[in-house]
Design a protein around this motif. Structure first.
Motif, mmCIF file in Angstrom:
data_model
loop_
_atom_site.group_PDB
_atom_site.id
_atom_site.type_symbol
_atom_site.label_atom_id
_atom_site.label_comp_id
_atom_site.label_asym_id
_atom_site.label_seq_id
_atom_site.Cartn_x
_atom_site.Cartn_y
_atom_site.Cartn_z
ATOM 1 N N MET A 29 0.822 -1.218 0.000
ATOM 2 C CA MET A 29 0.000 0.000 0.000
ATOM 3 C C MET A 29 0.851 1.262 0.000
ATOM 4 S SD MET A 29 -3.450 -0.577 1.818
ATOM 5 C CE MET A 29 -4.434 -2.022 1.625
ATOM 6 N N GLY A 30 2.033 1.166 0.603
ATOM 7 C CA GLY A 30 2.919 2.324 0.664
ATOM 8 C C GLY A 30 3.835 2.456 -0.540
ATOM 9 N N GLY A 31 3.714 1.507 -1.474
ATOM 10 C CA GLY A 31 4.542 1.572 -2.677
ATOM 11 C C GLY A 31 6.006 1.277 -2.426
ATOM 12 N N THR A 32 6.278 0.424 -1.448
ATOM 13 C CA THR A 32 7.650 0.096 -1.095
ATOM 14 C C THR A 32 7.940 -1.341 -1.491
ATOM 15 O OG1 THR A 32 7.321 1.507 0.830
ATOM 16 C CG2 THR A 32 9.323 0.213 0.795
ATOM 17 N N TRP A 33 8.256 -1.555 -2.763
ATOM 18 C CA TRP A 33 8.476 -2.921 -3.242
ATOM 19 C C TRP A 33 9.721 -3.542 -2.629
ATOM 20 C CZ3 TRP A 33 12.684 -4.710 -5.959
ATOM 21 C CH2 TRP A 33 13.526 -3.745 -6.507
ATOM 22 N N VAL A 34 10.744 -2.742 -2.348
ATOM 23 C CA VAL A 34 11.974 -3.278 -1.756
ATOM 24 C C VAL A 34 11.679 -3.838 -0.367
ATOM 25 C CG1 VAL A 34 14.303 -2.710 -0.952
ATOM 26 C CG2 VAL A 34 13.470 -1.760 -3.096
ATOM 27 N N GLY A 35 10.872 -3.123 0.404
ATOM 28 C CA GLY A 35 10.484 -3.604 1.726
ATOM 29 C C GLY A 35 9.687 -4.892 1.639
ATOM 30 N N ALA A 36 8.781 -4.962 0.682
ATOM 31 C CA ALA A 36 7.978 -6.179 0.492
ATOM 32 C C ALA A 36 8.877 -7.352 0.131
ATOM 33 C CB ALA A 36 6.920 -5.955 -0.584
ATOM 34 N N MET A 37 9.837 -7.118 -0.771
ATOM 35 C CA MET A 37 10.742 -8.187 -1.187
ATOM 36 C C MET A 37 11.619 -8.637 -0.024
ATOM 37 S SD MET A 37 13.336 -8.382 -4.452
ATOM 38 C CE MET A 37 14.415 -7.084 -3.917
ATOM 39 N N GLN A 38 12.095 -7.681 0.760
ATOM 40 C CA GLN A 38 12.938 -8.023 1.900
ATOM 41 C C GLN A 38 12.149 -8.844 2.928
ATOM 42 O OE1 GLN A 38 14.525 -4.667 4.019
ATOM 43 N NE2 GLN A 38 15.902 -5.923 5.226
ATOM 44 N N LEU A 39 10.928 -8.417 3.202
ATOM 45 C CA LEU A 39 10.089 -9.168 4.148
ATOM 46 C C LEU A 39 9.788 -10.567 3.630
ATOM 47 C CD1 LEU A 39 7.631 -6.354 5.197
ATOM 48 C CD2 LEU A 39 9.199 -7.569 6.719
ATOM 49 N N ALA A 52 -1.015 -17.582 0.544
ATOM 50 C CA ALA A 52 -1.544 -16.883 -0.634
ATOM 51 C C ALA A 52 -1.531 -15.374 -0.434
ATOM 52 C CB ALA A 52 -2.953 -17.379 -0.946
ATOM 53 N N THR A 53 -1.820 -14.914 0.775
ATOM 54 C CA THR A 53 -1.812 -13.481 1.059
ATOM 55 C C THR A 53 -0.406 -12.908 0.899
ATOM 56 O OG1 THR A 53 -3.670 -13.723 2.582
ATOM 57 C CG2 THR A 53 -2.343 -11.733 2.812
ATOM 58 N N THR A 54 0.592 -13.636 1.353
ATOM 59 C CA THR A 54 1.977 -13.189 1.223
ATOM 60 C C THR A 54 2.343 -13.007 -0.246
ATOM 61 O OG1 THR A 54 2.481 -14.635 3.121
ATOM 62 C CG2 THR A 54 4.343 -13.642 1.954
ATOM 63 N N TYR A 55 2.017 -14.033 -1.043
ATOM 64 C CA TYR A 55 2.358 -13.975 -2.470
ATOM 65 C C TYR A 55 1.580 -12.882 -3.186
ATOM 66 C CZ TYR A 55 5.255 -18.105 -2.134
ATOM 67 O OH TYR A 55 6.267 -18.983 -1.820
ATOM 68 N N THR A 56 0.292 -12.762 -2.891
ATOM 69 C CA THR A 56 -0.541 -11.752 -3.547
ATOM 70 C C THR A 56 -0.059 -10.343 -3.215
ATOM 71 O OG1 THR A 56 -2.446 -13.232 -3.471
ATOM 72 C CG2 THR A 56 -2.907 -10.898 -3.809
ATOM 73 N N SER A 57 0.197 -10.080 -1.946
ATOM 74 C CA SER A 57 0.661 -8.749 -1.540
ATOM 75 C C SER A 57 2.019 -8.425 -2.153
ATOM 76 C CB SER A 57 0.746 -8.650 -0.016
ATOM 77 O OG SER A 57 -0.538 -8.748 0.557
ATOM 78 N N SER A 58 2.897 -9.420 -2.207
ATOM 79 C CA SER A 58 4.216 -9.201 -2.806
ATOM 80 C C SER A 58 4.086 -8.909 -4.298
ATOM 81 C CB SER A 58 5.109 -10.420 -2.586
ATOM 82 O OG SER A 58 5.330 -10.630 -1.213
ATOM 83 N N LEU A 59 3.277 -9.698 -4.985
ATOM 84 C CA LEU A 59 3.054 -9.469 -6.418
ATOM 85 C C LEU A 59 2.491 -8.078 -6.671
ATOM 86 C CD1 LEU A 59 1.608 -12.911 -7.541
ATOM 87 C CD2 LEU A 59 3.714 -11.848 -8.370
ATOM 88 N N CYS A 65 4.773 -0.754 -8.309
ATOM 89 C CA CYS A 65 5.992 0.049 -8.428
ATOM 90 C C CYS A 65 6.690 -0.158 -9.767
ATOM 91 C CB CYS A 65 6.935 -0.283 -7.275
ATOM 92 S SG CYS A 65 6.246 0.155 -5.672
ATOM 93 N N GLY A 66 6.017 -0.856 -10.672
ATOM 94 C CA GLY A 66 6.588 -1.049 -11.997
ATOM 95 C C GLY A 66 7.715 -2.071 -12.045
ATOM 96 N N GLU A 67 7.791 -2.925 -11.055
ATOM 97 C CA GLU A 67 8.832 -3.956 -10.996
ATOM 98 C C GLU A 67 8.303 -5.257 -11.592
ATOM 99 O OE1 GLU A 67 12.015 -3.576 -10.184
ATOM 100 O OE2 GLU A 67 11.615 -1.444 -9.893
ATOM 101 N N SER A 68 7.960 -5.197 -12.865
ATOM 102 C CA SER A 68 7.348 -6.339 -13.552
ATOM 103 C C SER A 68 8.246 -7.561 -13.564
ATOM 104 C CB SER A 68 6.991 -5.960 -14.983
ATOM 105 O OG SER A 68 6.096 -4.881 -14.980
ATOM 106 N N ILE A 69 9.540 -7.367 -13.678
ATOM 107 C CA ILE A 69 10.471 -8.500 -13.708
ATOM 108 C C ILE A 69 10.397 -9.295 -12.412
ATOM 109 C CG2 ILE A 69 12.911 -9.185 -13.860
ATOM 110 C CD1 ILE A 69 11.712 -8.213 -16.514
ATOM 111 N N LEU A 72 7.120 -11.153 -12.325
ATOM 112 C CA LEU A 72 7.128 -12.326 -13.202
ATOM 113 C C LEU A 72 7.932 -13.479 -12.613
ATOM 114 C CD1 LEU A 72 7.488 -10.645 -16.702
ATOM 115 C CD2 LEU A 72 5.526 -11.938 -15.841
ATOM 116 N N HIS A 73 9.064 -13.176 -11.992
ATOM 117 C CA HIS A 73 9.865 -14.229 -11.361
ATOM 118 C C HIS A 73 9.088 -14.890 -10.219
ATOM 119 C CE1 HIS A 73 13.614 -13.880 -13.527
ATOM 120 N NE2 HIS A 73 13.571 -12.558 -13.384
ATOM 121 N N LEU A 74 8.433 -14.086 -9.404
ATOM 122 C CA LEU A 74 7.658 -14.634 -8.293
ATOM 123 C C LEU A 74 6.484 -15.454 -8.824
ATOM 124 C CD1 LEU A 74 7.193 -14.942 -5.302
ATOM 125 C CD2 LEU A 74 5.993 -12.751 -5.316
ATOM 126 N N PHE A 75 5.808 -14.953 -9.835
ATOM 127 C CA PHE A 75 4.691 -15.682 -10.421
ATOM 128 C C PHE A 75 5.176 -17.014 -10.997
ATOM 129 C CE2 PHE A 75 1.780 -16.726 -13.904
ATOM 130 C CZ PHE A 75 0.599 -16.821 -13.181
#
Length: 94
Positions: A29-39, A52-59, A65-69, A72-75
């Motif tokens: 929600m805060g637009g912090t993809w790096v924080g999501a990836m680290q968590l 499922a919630t972890t994966y959905t929120s991370s995706l 944040c435009g981090e499509s790559i 896609l890797h997570l998917f």
């Protein structure tokens, strides 16, 4: 949210899927993809189950944040885990 999880660890309060998912969702929600990836990665290291919630929120955080790559890797990891008959979380830990 990340700060609170770190305080929990410092206080030796055990993190669980629910508290970590709340933090990943806050990063989304805060637009912090790096924080999501680290968590997301920290959950595996701490042996906290990712659901499922972890994966959905991370995706969502990656996509917002435009981090499509990264998305896609997570998917792909999720799909590979389903195809192999194992959870994506188990695949990530290998």
């Amino acid at each position: 949210a990340v700060h609170i999880l770190r305080e929990m660890a410092d206080s030796r309060v055990e993190r669980n899927t629910i508290t970590c998912n709340a933090a990943v969702s806050a990063c989304d929600m805060g637009g912090t993809w790096v924080g999501a990836m680290q968590l997301f990665d920290d959950m595996a290291k701490a042996h906290v189950e990712r659901d499922a919630t972890t994966y959905t929120s991370s995706l969502r955080a990656f996509e917002r944040c435009g981090e499509s790559i990264h998305a896609l890797h997570l998917f792909q990891e999720i799909v590979d885990g389903m195809w192999m008959g194992t959870s994506a979380d188990a695949m990530h830990q290998r």
